[in-house]
Motif scaffolding. Structure first.
Motif, PDB file in Angstrom:
ATOM      1  N   UNK A 391      48.598  36.191  42.446  1.00  0.00           N
ATOM      2  CA  UNK A 391      48.355  34.769  42.250  1.00  0.00           C
ATOM      3  C   UNK A 391      47.069  34.327  42.950  1.00  0.00           C
ATOM      4  N   UNK A 392      46.901  34.686  44.212  1.00  0.00           N
ATOM      5  CA  UNK A 392      45.698  34.261  44.939  1.00  0.00           C
ATOM      6  C   UNK A 392      44.463  35.018  44.479  1.00  0.00           C
ATOM      7  N   UNK A 393      44.633  36.270  44.054  1.00  0.00           N
ATOM      8  CA  UNK A 393      43.486  37.004  43.531  1.00  0.00           C
ATOM      9  C   UNK A 393      42.968  36.404  42.240  1.00  0.00           C
ATOM     10  N   UNK A 394      43.873  36.127  41.300  1.00  0.00           N
ATOM     11  CA  UNK A 394      43.465  35.496  40.037  1.00  0.00           C
ATOM     12  C   UNK A 394      42.925  34.098  40.296  1.00  0.00           C
ATOM     13  N   UNK A 395      43.545  33.377  41.233  1.00  0.00           N
ATOM     14  CA  UNK A 395      43.103  32.024  41.553  1.00  0.00           C
ATOM     15  C   UNK A 395      41.657  32.016  42.041  1.00  0.00           C
ATOM     16  N   UNK A 396      41.316  32.915  42.949  1.00  0.00           N
ATOM     17  CA  UNK A 396      39.938  32.968  43.450  1.00  0.00           C
ATOM     18  C   UNK A 396      38.977  33.513  42.404  1.00  0.00           C
ATOM     19  N   UNK A 397      39.427  34.490  41.632  1.00  0.00           N
ATOM     20  CA  UNK A 397      38.538  35.123  40.662  1.00  0.00           C
ATOM     21  C   UNK A 397      38.167  34.162  39.536  1.00  0.00           C
ATOM     22  N   UNK A 398      39.164  33.514  38.942  1.00  0.00           N
ATOM     23  CA  UNK A 398      38.894  32.611  37.818  1.00  0.00           C
ATOM     24  C   UNK A 398      38.197  31.338  38.294  1.00  0.00           C
ATOM     25  N   UNK A 399      38.624  30.799  39.439  1.00  0.00           N
ATOM     26  CA  UNK A 399      37.991  29.571  39.914  1.00  0.00           C
ATOM     27  C   UNK A 399      36.538  29.794  40.295  1.00  0.00           C
TER      28      UNK A 399
END
Length: 693
Positions: A391-399
């Protein structure tokens, strides 16, 4: 062992007292494997699974892979990776919707000024803090497992990101930049911050692929609290120039806190009276409101939004009094409406920013996982640490594609969400609606907001982190070692930097664990009179020690760091000196006469693992005991923990692996501590955990 003098053995099956009345019996009936299955059942299948070879288990799991690609397997994978599919069908709309809506709107109102304030801490324009308060929150709502977790901008991450951005894109030495040059500098810094978010997100996704969610346990609670508390002091000092209206360059690297204090004290006569007055009035409002929200959290229907009230009052005051033109007060300016155009960060910068992305990723995940665990335990649900990594990896990557800087769960807004009545991740959607309305329509109302107010919001949001120091007296009483870890981490963060302080804190915390394994004592056990319980001889003088028999318990791992202590301790207990056989050490009464040890039982139930060096030490101990005429027995021995895989060409397999030099101990059912069998014959010839070397 049954031939030893005064050795006590269990009565036969017919002589044992009834198992229904164990309190009236001094000895119990030997509980064999067959008897255990008869009484409790379902033990054979479990033992077969435990004794199954590792390669067989891997083959069985490999054969299951085609089934995982089926329709039901894909649905299970989708349920695991999209948590709303699990909790949304069971959502209690009437009971939870109002609480989630109120909590989400309240957190969203706080996100607006806090996001702009933390953007200045990150050395990027304020509007990018609003982007970071929108996209990561929306993504975590879809992928996160923390029902009460609020994500977005976090002061510690903003401080770490700002230091890296200032180093990667430094401001020219002159400092007098034109408007166009300032815009170009901001564009470069926004790109560097987005690249840091991209790198930290990629690292967390890599950790998820390797299922490394367990890494969060290496950041202990004292390390995390000392890190955040020390970083709060950095935030306070870094905001002093904005509070005083001093256009000072930001200090980075080691001793940055002291450099900033020295620069502020030197330039103090040039401070702006107008911005100093605004800062004093803002803190006079924000600090009491924060205290009221904490003291009356149970009586207030919803926390008082002091930040948004202060933002509105300061904007109106600056607009009506023309403070920006008359007194040169720094204001936020125009906030661009809508969203930035998505673009990929400059991948050429990734090798440079990976060194900074790693500590950012570790701190983001550690803080988020610890916060999620705290509230999961409080409200009786579970979280998946590996799913949190995703969740936090995708959150930082996409944002990062939308020019956001690194983000994580936040202490202040998570506590605010819980106090406002939030129940599920649905509160994040209401928070996103508030931030979205500011980005689309309400942005022009913040044009005249003084930047000094944002600095005050940064400082007031550190209240909870500063108050963590109140736990130090209690930590001193509970664990001096954890107190030392806290202090070492805090001093390293304050004196050096957040990154180096984190590294020093983790290394020192791991060193304390290693030191604790070196201080474990090998205990001599004795039989309590009238029972079958074995206790350390030093605990009581009423314990019975069988002459010629020494029972030792070693409750620690046996590896290269403890093998020396293991050898010295057993030499003392068994009387095995360098020059031959010496008088053995006794833990019994002072007037007890030490007798020669003929049999030694080593209780390995507390020996969690043994490496190659530890296994060799056991082999050497067996050889020395054999030369001294001592019979060595290993009880409760985990065979896998003593497997070495030694490839020394000078040793045969029998000399390298202790398991090849052992034989089953016949008929030692009750003389070995913890052993409950009756020998190999009673268990059908199956392997047992008591061995004779």
């Amino acid at each position: 062992m049954s031939g030893l003098p005064d050795a006590r053995t269990c009565p036969g099956l017919g002589e044992a007292s009834d198992l229904k009345f164990p309190l009236g019996a001094k000895f119990r009936e030997p509980l064999t494997e067959a008897r255990f299955q008869q009484l409790f059942g379902d033990a054979e299948q479990e033992s077969d699974l435990l004794s199954e070879p590792r390669w067989s288990r891997l083959c069985r799991q490999w054969r299951r892979l085609p089934g995982a690609c089926s329709g039901p397997g894909a649905w299970r994978l989708l349920l695991a990776r999209l948590p709303p599919l699990r909790w949304l069908p069971h959502y209690r709309w009437r009971a939870w919707l109002l609480g989630d809506a109120v909590a989400g709107v309240t957190v969203g109102i706080v996100h607006v000024p806090q996001g702009m304030a933390f953007a200045l801490l990150t050395s990027v324009p304020p509007v990018f803090g609003l982007y970071t308060s929108f996209f990561p929150v929306l993504i975590y709502t879809l992928l996160g497992t923390g029902r009460h977790l609020s994500t977005g901008t976090f002061a510690v991450l903003s401080l770490m990101t700002g230091s890296a951005v200032e180093r990667l894109v430094p401001e020219p030495l002159g400092g007098n930049l034109s408007e166009i040059e300032r815009e170009q500098l901001d564009v470069q810094r926004v790109g560097a911050a987005a690249a840091l978010a991209f790198g930290s997100g990629a690292l967390m996704l890599g950790m998820f692929a390797l299922q490394l969610g367990v890494l969060s346990t290496f950041l202990s609670e004292p390390v995390v609290k000392a890190l955040t508390s020390g970083a709060a002091l950095h935030v306070l000092v870094s905001q002093l120039p904005s509070l005083l209206g001093l256009p000072l360059p930001r200090q980075i690297g080691c001793f940055a806190l002291f450099k900033t204090l020295a620069a502020v004290l030197t330039a103090l006569p040039r401070s702006s009276p107008a911005e100093l007055t605004i800062s004093a009035l803002s803190l006079a409002l924000l600090v009491p409101v924060k205290e009221l929200n904490v003291r009356f959290r149970d009586k207030l229907p919803t926390p008082i939004p002091g930040e948004i009230v202060m933002v509105l009052l300061a904007s109106v005051l600056c607009f009506t009094s023309s403070l920006d033109t008359r007194y040169n007060v720094q204001i936020v300016g125009l906030l661009p409406g809508g969203f930035p155009q998505p673009r990929l960060p400059n991948l050429a910068e990734l090798p440079r920013i990976l060194v900074d992305s790693l500590p950012i990723a570790l701190v983001a995940f550690a803080v988020s996982a610890s916060l999620a665990s705290i509230y999961a335990d409080k409200y009786s649900y579970t979280i998946d640490s590996n799913q949190e990594l995703l969740a936090h990896g995708v959150s930082n990557l996409i944002s990062s594609l939308f020019s956001c800087f690194p983000n994580s769960a936040t202490l202040a807004t998570t506590s605010l969400l819980v106090d406002a009545g939030g129940n599920t991740q649905l509160a994040g959607l209401f928070s996103c609606i508030v931030v979205l309305s500011v980005l689309l329509w309400l942005g022009p109302f913040f044009y005249y907001l003084p930047k000094a107010v944002l600095a005050c919001i940064n400082i007031s949001s550190m209240r909870q982190m500063f108050f963590q120091m109140q736990e130090l007296p209690q930590l001193w009483r509970i664990s001096r070692m954890d107190f030392a870890v806290w202090m070492v981490t805090w001093v390293a963060v304050v004196i050096l930097s957040v990154d180096l302080g984190l590294a020093i804190g983790v290394v020192f915390s791991m060193m304390t664990v290693i030191c604790r394994t070196q201080r474990v004592q090998c205990l001599a056990l004795g039989l309590a009179e009238g029972t079958e319980l074995y206790r350390p001889l030093r605990e009581s003088h009423k314990l019975h020690k069988v002459p010629g028999l020494c029972i030792l318990s070693y409750p620690a791992p046996l590896y290269f760091g403890t093998r020396g202590q293991f050898r010295r301790t057993l030499e003392q207990h068994l009387g095995l000196g360098e020059g031959g056989k010496e008088a053995p050490k006794t833990d019994g009464p002072p007037d007890a006469v030490a007798e020669p040890v003929r049999v030694v039982v080593l209780d390995c139930s507390g020996l969690t693992f043994a490496d190659v060096a530890g296994a060799r030490e056991v082999v050497q101990l067996a050889s020395r005991c054999r030369d001294a005429g001592i019979h060595l027995l290993l009880a409760q021995c985990n065979g896998e923990s003593l497997s070495t895989g030694d490839t020394d060409p000078g040793r045969t397999p029998e000399q390298s692996d202790p398991r090849t030099a052992v034989r089953q101990c016949p008929g030692c059912s009750c003389s070995c501590p913890g052993e409950t069998g009756e020998g190999a014959g009673a268990t059908g010839g199956k392997p047992r955990r008591c061995w004779a070397i």
